[in-house]
Design a protein around this motif. Structure first.
Motif, PDB file in Angstrom:
ATOM      1  N   ARG A 126      54.042   5.765  77.797  1.00  9.42           N
ATOM      2  CA  ARG A 126      54.368   4.764  76.786  1.00  9.42           C
ATOM      3  C   ARG A 126      53.099   4.158  76.180  1.00  9.42           C
ATOM      4  O   ARG A 126      52.976   4.036  74.962  1.00  9.42           O
ATOM      5  N   ILE A 127      52.129   3.841  77.026  1.00 10.65           N
ATOM      6  CA  ILE A 127      50.868   3.265  76.553  1.00 10.65           C
ATOM      7  C   ILE A 127      50.136   4.269  75.669  1.00 10.65           C
ATOM      8  O   ILE A 127      49.634   3.907  74.598  1.00 10.65           O
ATOM      9  N   ARG A 128      50.064   5.528  76.096  1.00  9.01           N
ATOM     10  CA  ARG A 128      49.386   6.543  75.274  1.00  9.01           C
ATOM     11  C   ARG A 128      50.077   6.684  73.921  1.00  9.01           C
ATOM     12  O   ARG A 128      49.413   6.772  72.881  1.00  9.01           O
ATOM     13  N   ARG A 129      51.407   6.708  73.907  1.00  9.28           N
ATOM     14  CA  ARG A 129      52.152   6.846  72.645  1.00  9.28           C
ATOM     15  C   ARG A 129      51.891   5.674  71.706  1.00  9.28           C
ATOM     16  O   ARG A 129      51.692   5.856  70.509  1.00  9.28           O
ATOM     17  N   GLU A 130      51.942   4.473  72.240  1.00  7.23           N
ATOM     18  CA  GLU A 130      51.812   3.270  71.414  1.00  7.23           C
ATOM     19  C   GLU A 130      50.414   3.095  70.835  1.00  7.23           C
ATOM     20  O   GLU A 130      50.265   2.618  69.718  1.00  7.23           O
ATOM     21  N   ARG A 131      49.406   3.435  71.587  1.00  4.64           N
ATOM     22  CA  ARG A 131      48.035   3.157  71.152  1.00  4.64           C
ATOM     23  C   ARG A 131      47.387   4.290  70.367  1.00  4.64           C
ATOM     24  O   ARG A 131      46.353   4.092  69.728  1.00  4.64           O
ATOM     25  N   ALA A 132      47.988   5.460  70.399  1.00  3.12           N
ATOM     26  CA  ALA A 132      47.408   6.616  69.698  1.00  3.12           C
ATOM     27  C   ALA A 132      47.382   6.366  68.191  1.00  3.12           C
ATOM     28  O   ALA A 132      48.279   5.733  67.635  1.00  3.12           O
ATOM     29  N   ASP A 133      46.361   6.878  67.551  1.00  2.00           N
ATOM     30  CA  ASP A 133      46.227   6.812  66.091  1.00  2.00           C
ATOM     31  C   ASP A 133      46.931   8.042  65.519  1.00  2.00           C
ATOM     32  O   ASP A 133      46.331   9.105  65.345  1.00  2.00           O
ATOM     33  N   TRP A 134      48.223   7.891  65.223  1.00  2.00           N
ATOM     34  CA  TRP A 134      49.032   9.028  64.802  1.00  2.00           C
ATOM     35  C   TRP A 134      48.622   9.571  63.445  1.00  2.00           C
ATOM     36  O   TRP A 134      48.749  10.769  63.196  1.00  2.00           O
ATOM     37  N   ALA A 135      48.113   8.730  62.569  1.00  2.00           N
ATOM     38  CA  ALA A 135      47.639   9.220  61.261  1.00  2.00           C
ATOM     39  C   ALA A 135      46.463  10.168  61.465  1.00  2.00           C
ATOM     40  O   ALA A 135      46.392  11.233  60.838  1.00  2.00           O
ATOM     41  N   PHE A 136      45.545   9.803  62.364  1.00  2.00           N
ATOM     42  CA  PHE A 136      44.409  10.671  62.663  1.00  2.00           C
ATOM     43  C   PHE A 136      44.887  11.965  63.306  1.00  2.00           C
ATOM     44  O   PHE A 136      44.473  13.058  62.912  1.00  2.00           O
ATOM     45  N   ILE A 137      45.760  11.850  64.302  1.00  2.00           N
ATOM     46  CA  ILE A 137      46.256  13.036  65.016  1.00  2.00           C
ATOM     47  C   ILE A 137      46.955  13.985  64.042  1.00  2.00           C
ATOM     48  O   ILE A 137      46.713  15.194  64.059  1.00  2.00           O
ATOM     49  N   ASP A 138      47.795  13.441  63.159  1.00  9.06           N
ATOM     50  CA  ASP A 138      48.530  14.280  62.211  1.00  9.06           C
ATOM     51  C   ASP A 138      47.633  14.923  61.163  1.00  9.06           C
ATOM     52  O   ASP A 138      48.025  15.897  60.534  1.00  9.06           O
ATOM     53  N   SER A 139      46.420  14.397  60.999  1.00  8.11           N
ATOM     54  CA  SER A 139      45.482  14.970  60.020  1.00  8.11           C
ATOM     55  C   SER A 139      44.702  16.159  60.580  1.00  8.11           C
ATOM     56  O   SER A 139      44.016  16.854  59.826  1.00  8.11           O
ATOM     57  N   LEU A 140      44.820  16.405  61.874  1.00  4.92           N
ATOM     58  CA  LEU A 140      44.046  17.462  62.534  1.00  4.92           C
ATOM     59  C   LEU A 140      44.688  18.837  62.333  1.00  4.92           C
ATOM     60  O   LEU A 140      45.884  18.936  62.058  1.00  4.92           O
ATOM     61  N   PRO A 141      43.895  19.893  62.523  1.00  3.42           N
ATOM     62  CA  PRO A 141      44.465  21.246  62.507  1.00  3.42           C
ATOM     63  C   PRO A 141      45.540  21.381  63.589  1.00  3.42           C
ATOM     64  O   PRO A 141      45.497  20.678  64.612  1.00  3.42           O
ATOM     65  N   PRO A 142      46.503  22.278  63.384  1.00  2.47           N
ATOM     66  CA  PRO A 142      47.640  22.400  64.311  1.00  2.47           C
ATOM     67  C   PRO A 142      47.265  22.538  65.785  1.00  2.47           C
ATOM     68  O   PRO A 142      47.901  21.923  66.646  1.00  2.47           O
ATOM     69  N   LYS A 143      46.249  23.315  66.090  1.00  2.00           N
ATOM     70  CA  LYS A 143      45.870  23.539  67.492  1.00  2.00           C
ATOM     71  C   LYS A 143      45.415  22.234  68.160  1.00  2.00           C
ATOM     72  O   LYS A 143      45.834  21.926  69.283  1.00  2.00           O
ATOM     73  N   LEU A 144      44.589  21.463  67.475  1.00  2.00           N
ATOM     74  CA  LEU A 144      44.106  20.201  68.041  1.00  2.00           C
ATOM     75  C   LEU A 144      45.222  19.166  68.087  1.00  2.00           C
ATOM     76  O   LEU A 144      45.341  18.408  69.053  1.00  2.00           O
ATOM     77  N   ARG A 145      46.031  19.129  67.037  1.00  2.00           N
ATOM     78  CA  ARG A 145      47.164  18.201  66.991  1.00  2.00           C
ATOM     79  C   ARG A 145      48.109  18.480  68.163  1.00  2.00           C
ATOM     80  O   ARG A 145      48.520  17.548  68.866  1.00  2.00           O
ATOM     81  N   ALA A 146      48.422  19.734  68.408  1.00  2.00           N
ATOM     82  CA  ALA A 146      49.319  20.095  69.512  1.00  2.00           C
ATOM     83  C   ALA A 146      48.707  19.714  70.863  1.00  2.00           C
ATOM     84  O   ALA A 146      49.412  19.214  71.747  1.00  2.00           O
ATOM     85  N   ALA A 147      47.418  19.938  71.022  1.00  2.00           N
ATOM     86  CA  ALA A 147      46.753  19.607  72.287  1.00  2.00           C
ATOM     87  C   ALA A 147      46.788  18.104  72.540  1.00  2.00           C
ATOM     88  O   ALA A 147      47.062  17.665  73.669  1.00  2.00           O
ATOM     89  N   LEU A 148      46.537  17.303  71.511  1.00  2.00           N
ATOM     90  CA  LEU A 148      46.574  15.849  71.687  1.00  2.00           C
ATOM     91  C   LEU A 148      47.994  15.365  71.956  1.00  2.00           C
ATOM     92  O   LEU A 148      48.204  14.497  72.811  1.00  2.00           O
ATOM     93  N   LYS A 149      48.971  15.928  71.281  1.00  2.00           N
ATOM     94  CA  LYS A 149      50.360  15.545  71.536  1.00  2.00           C
ATOM     95  C   LYS A 149      50.759  15.911  72.960  1.00  2.00           C
ATOM     96  O   LYS A 149      51.451  15.147  73.634  1.00  2.00           O
ATOM     97  N   TYR A 150      50.304  17.078  73.418  1.00  2.00           N
ATOM     98  CA  TYR A 150      50.574  17.479  74.796  1.00  2.00           C
ATOM     99  C   TYR A 150      49.945  16.472  75.760  1.00  2.00           C
ATOM    100  O   TYR A 150      50.585  16.052  76.734  1.00  2.00           O
TER     101      TYR A 150
END
Length: 73
Positions: free
Chosen positions: A15-39
């Motif tokens: 829950r803490i990781r989800r709430e504090r993550a910068d989702w705009a930054f994560i969504d701007s990344l290439p698919p491989k990095l985005r998937a790794a961070l979401k994982y």
């Protein structure tokens, strides 16, 4: 520590990781990095997320920092 306590702690960390993550930054990344961070956000498994990203440990830790994802140990 009981199994229920461990599961509760893991859910709180997620829950803490989800709430504090910068989702705009994560969504701007290439698919491989985005998937790794979401994982990582969902599991907290730093080493497997690092391998999925194809990055070395230090570079992946820096990516996590830039994504504002707390490392909850």
């Amino acid at each position: 520590m009981s199994i229920d306590e461990v599961l509760e702690w893991e859910e709180e960390a997620r829950r803490i990781r989800r709430e504090r993550a910068d989702w705009a930054f994560i969504d701007s990344l290439p698919p491989k990095l985005r998937a790794a961070l979401k994982y990582y956000v969902e599991t907290g498994d730093l080493r497997l997320a690092q391998a999925l990203a194809g990055m070395d440990y230090e570079d992946f830790r820096e990516l996590i920092r830039r994504a504002k994802i707390p490392v909850v140990l």
